[in-house]
Motif scaffolding. Structure first.
Motif, short mmCIF file in Angstrom:
data_model
loop_
_atom_site.label_atom_id
_atom_site.label_comp_id
_atom_site.label_asym_id
_atom_site.label_seq_id
_atom_site.Cartn_x
_atom_site.Cartn_y
_atom_site.Cartn_z
N ASP A 1 10.64 30.99 21.98
CA ASP A 1 11.74 31.33 21.07
C ASP A 1 11.53 30.79 19.66
N GLY A 2 10.37 30.20 19.40
CA GLY A 2 10.06 29.70 18.07
C GLY A 2 10.40 28.25 17.84
N GLY A 3 11.01 27.59 18.84
CA GLY A 3 11.36 26.19 18.68
C GLY A 3 10.14 25.27 18.75
N LEU A 4 10.21 24.15 18.04
CA LEU A 4 9.09 23.20 18.00
C LEU A 4 9.00 22.43 19.31
N LYS A 5 7.77 22.31 19.84
CA LYS A 5 7.48 21.42 20.97
C LYS A 5 6.72 20.19 20.51
N ARG A 6 5.66 20.44 19.80
CA ARG A 6 4.79 19.36 19.32
C ARG A 6 4.35 19.72 17.90
N VAL A 7 4.38 18.73 17.03
CA VAL A 7 4.04 18.99 15.64
C VAL A 7 3.31 17.79 15.07
N ARG A 8 2.29 18.06 14.27
CA ARG A 8 1.58 17.01 13.53
C ARG A 8 2.00 17.10 12.07
N ILE A 9 2.48 15.96 11.56
CA ILE A 9 2.99 15.95 10.19
C ILE A 9 2.19 14.97 9.34
N ILE A 10 2.24 15.18 8.04
CA ILE A 10 1.61 14.28 7.09
C ILE A 10 2.61 13.99 5.97
N PHE A 11 2.66 12.75 5.54
CA PHE A 11 3.61 12.37 4.50
C PHE A 11 3.07 11.17 3.75
N LEU A 12 3.68 10.89 2.61
CA LEU A 12 3.27 9.77 1.76
C LEU A 12 4.16 8.57 2.07
N GLY B 1 17.54 6.03 4.34
CA GLY B 1 18.13 7.35 4.49
C GLY B 1 17.72 8.36 3.45
N LYS B 2 16.78 8.01 2.57
CA LYS B 2 16.33 8.92 1.53
C LYS B 2 15.29 9.89 2.11
N THR B 3 15.41 11.14 1.72
CA THR B 3 14.47 12.15 2.21
C THR B 3 13.07 11.91 1.63
N ALA B 4 12.08 11.99 2.49
CA ALA B 4 10.69 11.83 2.08
C ALA B 4 9.97 13.17 2.23
N PRO B 5 9.18 13.59 1.24
CA PRO B 5 8.44 14.85 1.37
C PRO B 5 7.52 14.82 2.59
N VAL B 6 7.47 15.91 3.33
CA VAL B 6 6.67 15.97 4.55
C VAL B 6 6.06 17.36 4.66
N GLN B 7 4.87 17.41 5.22
CA GLN B 7 4.17 18.68 5.42
C GLN B 7 3.81 18.82 6.89
N LEU B 8 4.03 19.99 7.46
CA LEU B 8 3.66 20.27 8.84
C LEU B 8 2.22 20.77 8.86
N LEU B 9 1.34 19.98 9.47
CA LEU B 9 -0.06 20.37 9.54
C LEU B 9 -0.33 21.36 10.66
N HIS B 10 0.32 21.12 11.80
CA HIS B 10 0.11 22.00 12.95
C HIS B 10 1.34 21.92 13.84
N ALA B 11 1.71 23.03 14.41
CA ALA B 11 2.91 23.05 15.26
C ALA B 11 2.68 23.93 16.48
N ASP B 12 3.08 23.41 17.64
CA ASP B 12 3.13 24.19 18.87
C ASP B 12 4.60 24.56 19.10
N ARG B 13 4.85 25.85 19.34
CA ARG B 13 6.23 26.32 19.46
C ARG B 13 6.46 27.00 20.81
N ASP B 14 7.71 26.95 21.24
CA ASP B 14 8.12 27.69 22.44
C ASP B 14 8.15 29.18 22.13
N ARG C 1 0.83 -1.20 0.00
CA ARG C 1 0.00 0.00 0.00
C ARG C 1 0.87 1.26 0.00
N THR C 2 0.49 2.22 -0.81
CA THR C 2 1.07 3.56 -0.78
C THR C 2 -0.05 4.51 -0.42
N ASP C 3 0.11 5.21 0.70
CA ASP C 3 -0.99 6.05 1.18
C ASP C 3 -0.45 7.14 2.10
N ILE C 4 -1.33 8.08 2.40
CA ILE C 4 -0.99 9.18 3.30
C ILE C 4 -0.94 8.68 4.74
#
Length: 637
Positions: free
Chosen positions: A474-485, A459-472, A434-437
């Motif tokens: 200083d702008g650093g990521l704490k929690r993030v929801r991602i979607i990828f194929l 080790g190959k890079t896979a395209p990824v999209q950040l759907l939602h991110a909670d940041r500190d 299966r190939t899916d989101i």
């Protein structure tokens, strides 16, 4: 054997049939049946035929009362049946649905020995062999299989009987794969009432499925309560039985015939057995009444020669139920998938040495099986019962979620995920690659993480999209929801990825394929164009087939008056329960509120329509409400 095909429903004089828009056209021929009583077949009495009188009670899982309410009403009826079996040696009775029998034996364990004895003697017939009498049209096939597995296992282990009588007296229509499924499940007959195309069907025939499998079928032209409620005085009793016996002329395929006596949650009639004895002693009685179970009559029919073979399905029926309380259909489908995943993960975990918990799996399935009952699955119930039904689904979902989580944890603990970053494992529960989101939430405890990079096991890079991110702060990521194929995940297997933290934000400026200036998006499969002012989809080009799928605009919203929640008014034959007219494809009933239709193509020039915003009322240019043919409906909350 002579072969017959079911003729299409709604063929009346002056009616023009509209050809169906399918790739395969099935042509049905008309059944021509005799109207006089058929002579006795070999093995049947020519002097005085027999009416196989089958007392039963049809338990309603939940419609106007909840499941527990109908149990309180119906369990005393089983006590009454056992009392009659103990009193009259020639009396027989028929019960269906494990969800009815199991609570009785749990609440009246002192009756279990007598219950099992009457089954062994052939006087208490157990039919159906499923948890309930299910809808076999709308729910998925896996749910039907679980009905058989759960019900038959209980009957074998608890009652010592392998149920072979398929009992679908009140089910709303039957699809043409049922003969094959019933045969594979060990059933030897199919009893039913609803969905026939006309009143000229024989009451005994062979039903042929789409794969060629045949199963003896028993249609009940007078419905399942034809002989229920006779008068209490012998002259009127005799007249009642003679009239109903004769009403089966033209349907019965032999001198002997079957007559069911029972309705919804009906009490067994204790006054009938003595009257049957008196009727049989009358010299002028034209037939003998024999108290029976379905297998008794099946044995008579099996000795006949030349059974008619009828193919096709017994649909449509009560088409409004396809959308009534649509949330229940969604619950059923979602839970079917969740519980299947729980089963698969449990099997894999057991293979890896984790002790199985089959009891919990069946405990999670059982409320879903009950809600598969024909009335519940169709959405024809009171609000109180609807709320109780949803609570049953919620209980099953809690158990399914718990099993999926615990079994997956036990499997994931055995996967080597050592390495840099956050490990992500994608599991494929299907039986093919299966190939899916995939979508997942991850977190970072270390400071200064501004972005992430996703790589696969190589080790190959896979395209990824950040759907939602909670940041500190200083702008650093704490929690993030991602979607990828997730590509090419093995069947019943997994693929591993790693989310690598980045101190510097990655360049995500790469635009999606297409032409944004002209409102076009595309990938390797499709090219889609839109009118952003109206929301219309103006083009859908399939690259693999090199063809434009749309002849006109799509995703166009129209509105029509809602006709209410429940199915159409009952008719014994749903050859005609749908609204009259040569083309009923646009007729539908739905839940209260707004009914919307999303047109697949453009309306005719004579009645064009405009799109609307959510609060606008659509007014066609012709001044009358119109919905394009071929549109599909959905309920809007």
């Amino acid at each position: 054997m002579p072969r017959r095909e079911i003729e299409p429903p709604h063929l009346t004089k002056g009616t023009t049939m509209i050809s169906r828009r399918f790739a395969v056209l099935i042509v049905f021929s008309t059944i021509v049946l005799p109207t006089a009583r058929i002579d006795a077949q070999p093995g049947e009495s020519k002097a005085r035929p027999t009416l196989y009188y089958i007392p039963h009670t049809h338990w309603e899982g939940a419609v106007f009362k909840t499941r527990e309410g109908y149990l309180e009403m119906g369990l005393p009826n089983i006590l009454k049946a056992l009392r009659l079996l103990k009193t009259y040696p020639d009396y027989k009775f028929t019960l269906d649905q494990v969800a009815y029998i199991k609570p009785f034996l749990e609440r009246y364990p002192e009756e279990e020995a007598a219950f099992r004895r009457f089954i062994a003697e052939g006087r208490l017939g157990i039919v159906g062999g499923m948890d309930v009498m299910p809808d076999n049209v709308k729910p998925g096939g896996e749910l039907f299989v679980r009905q058989v597995q759960y019900g038959k296992q209980y009957c074998r282990e608890k009652l010592g009987v392998d149920v072979t009588v398929g009992w679908f007296l009140d089910t709303f229509g039957h699809h043409p794969q049922m003969p094959q499924l019933l045969n594979l499940a060990g059933y030897k007959s199919f009893w039913f009432c609803r969905g026939v195309p006309h009143n000229r069907l024989p009451s005994e025939f062979h039903w042929q499925g789409i794969d060629g499998t045949e199963i003896p079928a028993f249609w009940l032209p007078g419905f399942y309560g034809l002989f229920y409620g006779p008068p209490r005085q012998l002259p009127e009793f005799a007249k009642f039985f003679r009239q109903r016996f004769d009403s089966l002329n033209g349907h019965a395929q032999g001198a002997e015939r079957a007559g069911l006596a029972g309705v919804d949650v009906s009490e067994p009639e204790g006054y009938v057995p003595p009257l049957i004895e008196q009727f049989n002693r009358l010299a002028e009685s034209p037939f003998t009444i024999r108290c029976a179970v379905p297998k008794d009559f099946e044995a008579v029919v099996a000795r006949r020669r030349g059974a008619q073979v009828i193919s096709g399905d017994f649909n449509p029926i009560f088409q409004g139920t396809y959308s009534s309380r649509i949330e229940l259909k969604q619950w059923t489908r979602n839970l079917e998938g969740l519980l299947l995943n729980a089963e698969k993960l449990s099997a894999l975990a057991e293979w890896l040495g984790v002790p199985p918990d089959h009891e919990m799996i069946w405990r999670a399935w059982e409320p879903v099986l009950v809600n598969d009952m024909h009335d519940l699955a169709s959405g024809v119930m009171t609000d109180l019962v609807y709320e109780d039904t949803v609570r049953g689904y919620e209980f099953s979902k809690r158990l399914a979620d718990e099993m999926i989580e615990t079994r997956w944890d036990s499997i994931a603990a055995r996967i080597d995920t050592r390495g840099e970053g956050v490990p992500i494992v994608v599991f494929n529960p299907l039986g093919w690659p299966r190939t899916d989101i995939a979508e997942v939430e991850i977190g970072f405890a270390e400071p200064g993480v501004n972005d992430l990079n996703l790589v696969d096991a190589d080790g190959k890079t896979a395209p990824v999209q950040l759907l939602h991110a909670d940041r500190d702060s200083d702008g650093g990521l704490k929690r993030v929801r991602i979607i990828f194929l997730a590509r090419d995940v093995p069947a019943l297997g997994y693929s591993a990825y790693r989310a690598l933290p980045l101190r510097i934000a990655a360049d995500r400026s790469e635009a999606a394929g297409g032409d944004p200036l002209n409102n076009i998006i595309e990938n390797e499969h499709y090219r889609v164009s839109f009118n952003l002012a109206t929301g219309e989809m103006t083009g859908l080009f399939d690259k693999s087939g090199q063809w434009e799928a749309l002849a006109g605009s799509a995703n166009v919203v129209s509105r029509e008056q809602d006709k209410g929640d429940l199915c159409e008014l009952y008719r014994g034959l749903d050859a005609g329960s749908a609204p009259p007219g040569p083309d009923r494809r646009n007729s539908a009933t739905n839940t209260p509120g707004r009914m919307e239709r999303f047109a697949a193509g453009r309306c005719s020039r004579s009645s064009p329509f405009r799109t609307r915003s959510p609060m606008e009322v659509l007014q066609p240019e012709s001044g009358s409400t119109r919905v394009c043919a071929g549109s599909r409906s959905r309920r809007s909350s």
